[in-house]
Design an enzyme around this catalytic site. Structure first.
Site, PDB file in Angstrom:
ATOM      1  N   HIS A 251       0.835  -1.218   0.000  1.00 45.31           N
ATOM      2  CA  HIS A 251       0.000   0.000   0.000  1.00 45.31           C
ATOM      3  C   HIS A 251       0.872   1.272   0.000  1.00 45.31           C
ATOM      4  CE1 HIS A 251      -3.422  -2.564   0.548  1.00 45.31           C
ATOM      5  NE2 HIS A 251      -3.060  -2.925   1.762  1.00 45.31           N
TER       6      HIS A 251
ATOM      7  N   ASP B  44      -5.130  -8.391  -3.109  1.00 41.01           N
ATOM      8  CA  ASP B  44      -5.346  -8.125  -1.684  1.00 41.01           C
ATOM      9  C   ASP B  44      -6.667  -8.688  -1.159  1.00 41.01           C
ATOM     10  OD1 ASP B  44      -5.204  -7.121   0.884  1.00 41.01           O
ATOM     11  OD2 ASP B  44      -5.203  -5.018   0.343  1.00 41.01           O
TER      12      ASP B  44
HETATM   13 ZN   LIG Z   1      -3.389  -6.873   2.868  1.00 34.25          ZN
END
Ligand SMILES: [Zn+2]
Length: 449
Positions: A271, A322
């Protein structure tokens, strides 16, 4: 067994960068490696496996939590926040045991294969039984994931995740008890029990600076360093994490990781959405890889991370699905560029070639498979073939195959997938899991029964 494939078109390394070549013969040998790549070879010879469309390297899904697939749709009702989403995720997690996780993950990895993914980085922290009791085999859940990847025909890097706390200075909450080994030494002792196999490699992960106390970080970094194993970490996905870290330690999460040896060329920061200028410099100077998960980041309203800035500073960039809000590596790739366009109101931050490289060569390297992700002699024979004659992809000239793949194709255009020279998807049909939608439906329904 040696197999020869003939690709109508293939995206190949070239001295001037990647190019699309036609009539490409790809010979493979025992062990599933590429032994020959011959462009302009003429028509498909007898005995070769004919692959119509554009052949690209297999896609590496660098960040996955397989069980989040069970949340699809249900977390789109109403509004909520990242943190209410997490509560729902914990409810699903509490229903899983090794058998039900094997069934669910096999179906999820089969969905990935159908989307062109040949290797997954599974960020795995669901280690123990609900409440924290140990299974007879303390790695039963991790072993279920390794077996699931084998059943789905893809490679896996099991990123065994250290998760010890619910926040800075706070014990795990009830749903988090099954994530925790108690301390990093106990985590390392358990992780030592996991062994690589032909389709599986073992890496480490720090869940986040929230979940691993600062005095435990060095142990995880040391474990991965001794094994030269990949090390992944969630980083600054939410500003609340930054605020809490500054409050507890007086430094940003990136600085804390740097001070405890967690950053480096084998590390992937996942991220990296909310960074300071110094954070960017620390990540770049340490050659840390950045794993972007654009479809999840937009689903969870995280914000748009500085991927272009990090890449320009020297960080390799990879892609992951994810939370599996969708599983489509081509959507992840184009989202990287399209997010930047919306953010900056200018176009042309990433070329299609650069985006394909993020999803293939750099993704595999970040998972500890540096010998995959390129169509060249000696590389693993892992590749994906996209239809160029679907309603989405018909029209552009074949020389623009990379642009078509990244900016127009979807997972639905994946026609063939080969892993280690073995065809696991043929004409859009998984060859090992006979009915993938039914496998998903049944394994998800079993969690609420
Ligand atoms: Zn994750």
């Amino acid at each position: 067994m040696s197999v020869t494939f003939w690709a109508q078109y293939a995206w190949l390394p070239h001295v001037n960068g990647q190019v699309v070549e036609r009539d490409v013969l790809i010979g493979t040998v025992d062990g599933g490696r590429i032994a020959e790549v011959t462009p302009d070879s003429g028509p498909c010879p007898p005995g070769a496996v004919r692959l119509e469309g554009l052949l690209v390297p297999g896609q590496a899904n660098a960040h996955s939590h397989a069980f989040h697939r069970a949340l699809r749709g249900t977390v789109q009702v109403g509004s909520g926040t990242f943190w209410t989403w997490r509560d729902t995720m914990y409810r699903v997690a509490s229903a899983l045991d090794p058998d039900s996780y094997l069934a669910l993950a096999t179906a999820v990895y089969a969905e990935m294969a159908l989307a062109g993914i040949t290797a997954v980085g599974e960020f795995h922290y669901l280690h123990h039984a609900p409440g924290g009791a140990r299974y007879d085999d303390p790695n039963a859940m991790g072993e279920a994931l390794i077996e699931a990847a084998a059943r789905a025909g893809i490679r896996i890097t099991l990123l065994d995740t250290c998760y010890l706390a619910s926040g800075f200075g706070t014990e795990p909450t009830k749903p988090q008890l099954r994530f925790s080994d108690g301390d990093a030494d106990a985590w390392a002792a358990r992780a030592d029990g996991l062994k690589p196999r032909e389709h599986a490699r073992i890496g480490a992960a720090v869940h986040s600076v929230r979940a691993v106390p600062a005095d435990q970080l060095d142990t995880v970094a040391h474990w991965s360093s001794m094994r030269r194993a990949p090390l992944h970490v969630h980083l600054s996905e939410q500003t609340a994490e930054n605020d809490a870290c500054l409050n507890a330690h007086g430094v940003t999460p990136t600085r804390l990781l740097a001070d405890h040896g967690v950053l480096g060329p084998r590390t992937s920061a996942v991220h990296a959405t909310h960074l300071t200028d110094e954070d960017v410099r620390l990540l770049a100077d340490s050659a840390t890889t950045i794993c972007m998960c654009p479809t999840t980041e937009r689903d969870l309203a995280d914000g748009i991370g500085p991927a272009r800035r990090l890449a320009s500073a020297g960080c390799p960039v990879t892609l992951g699905s994810d939370s599996h809000a969708v599983i489509d590596p081509f959507e992840e790739a184009r989202a990287l560029e399209l997010n930047e366009r919306l953010h900056t109101r200018t176009r042309g931050h990433w070329t299609a070639n650069a985006l394909l490289r993020a999803g293939t060569e750099d993704g595999h390297a970040s998972l500890g498979w540096p010998e995959s992700g390129r169509i060249e002699v000696g590389a693993l024979a892992d590749f994906t073939v996209l239809a160029l004659d679907s309603v989405r992809t018909a029209g552009p000239p074949a020389r623009l195959g990379a642009e078509t793949a990244v900016f127009a194709a979807s997972a639905a255009d994946v026609r063939h997938v080969v892993v280690g020279g073995r065809q696991i998807v043929r004409d859009g049909v998984h060859q090992l899991v006979t009915d993938v939608p039914a496998a998903l439906r049944d394994s998800i329904a079993a969690l609420s029964s």
